[in-house]
Scaffold this motif. Structure first.
Motif, PDB file in Angstrom:
ATOM      1  N   ALA A 158     -59.305  29.219  -9.553  1.00 16.87           N
ATOM      2  CA  ALA A 158     -58.319  28.528  -8.727  1.00 16.87           C
ATOM      3  C   ALA A 158     -57.754  27.290  -9.415  1.00 16.87           C
ATOM      4  O   ALA A 158     -56.590  26.965  -9.245  1.00 16.87           O
ATOM      5  CB  ALA A 158     -58.940  28.132  -7.392  1.00 16.87           C
ATOM      6  N   GLY A 159     -58.522  26.584 -10.224  1.00 14.35           N
ATOM      7  CA  GLY A 159     -58.053  25.359 -10.864  1.00 14.35           C
ATOM      8  C   GLY A 159     -57.393  25.568 -12.212  1.00 14.35           C
ATOM      9  O   GLY A 159     -56.897  24.626 -12.815  1.00 14.35           O
ATOM     10  N   HIS A 160     -57.337  26.794 -12.704  1.00 15.32           N
ATOM     11  CA  HIS A 160     -56.777  27.065 -14.028  1.00 15.32           C
ATOM     12  C   HIS A 160     -55.400  27.706 -13.899  1.00 15.32           C
ATOM     13  O   HIS A 160     -55.194  28.604 -13.089  1.00 15.32           O
ATOM     14  CB  HIS A 160     -57.705  28.002 -14.814  1.00 15.32           C
ATOM     15  N   PRO A 161     -54.467  27.234 -14.715  1.00 13.41           N
ATOM     16  CA  PRO A 161     -53.143  27.881 -14.678  1.00 13.41           C
ATOM     17  C   PRO A 161     -53.206  29.272 -15.312  1.00 13.41           C
ATOM     18  O   PRO A 161     -53.973  29.516 -16.235  1.00 13.41           O
ATOM     19  CB  PRO A 161     -52.272  26.939 -15.503  1.00 13.41           C
TER      20      PRO A 161
END
Length: 96
Positions: free
Chosen positions: A85-88
């Motif tokens: 969720a926090g990674h592009p």
């Protein structure tokens, strides 16, 4: 709600362990020590369940219900979260 259910689950599990360890076996009378079958036979009539048996049954039911409840609550709580969720996200073009 989840921490309360976890605490209840731990208390019930410890209580269940204690109650199971306090119970006697089916052939735990004096005649069984000398090789006799005693008054309790394998397929004979069974007397009324004593207090420890009822406590074991009720605590096992509560243990199962808290297990199912924790599974449902934790799956709903983590349904909107992802490991990534926090990674592009990036897409790479295939090489020819």
């Amino acid at each position: 709600m989840i921490p309360l259910l976890v605490v209840l689950h731990i208390i019930v599990s410890l209580f269940l362990i204690g109650v199971v360890l306090l119970q006697q076996g089916k052939s735990a009378d004096l005649a069984a020590a000398f090789g006799g079958q005693g008054s309790q036979t394998a397929f004979g009539p069974r007397g009324a369940a004593n207090l420890l048996t009822r406590l074991t049954t009720y605590s096992a039911i509560i243990f199962m219900l808290t297990s199912i409840g924790l599974t449902i609550l934790l799956s709903r709580a983590s349904a909107d979260r992802s490991v990534l969720a926090g990674h592009p996200t990036t897409q790479s073009t295939p090489k020819k």
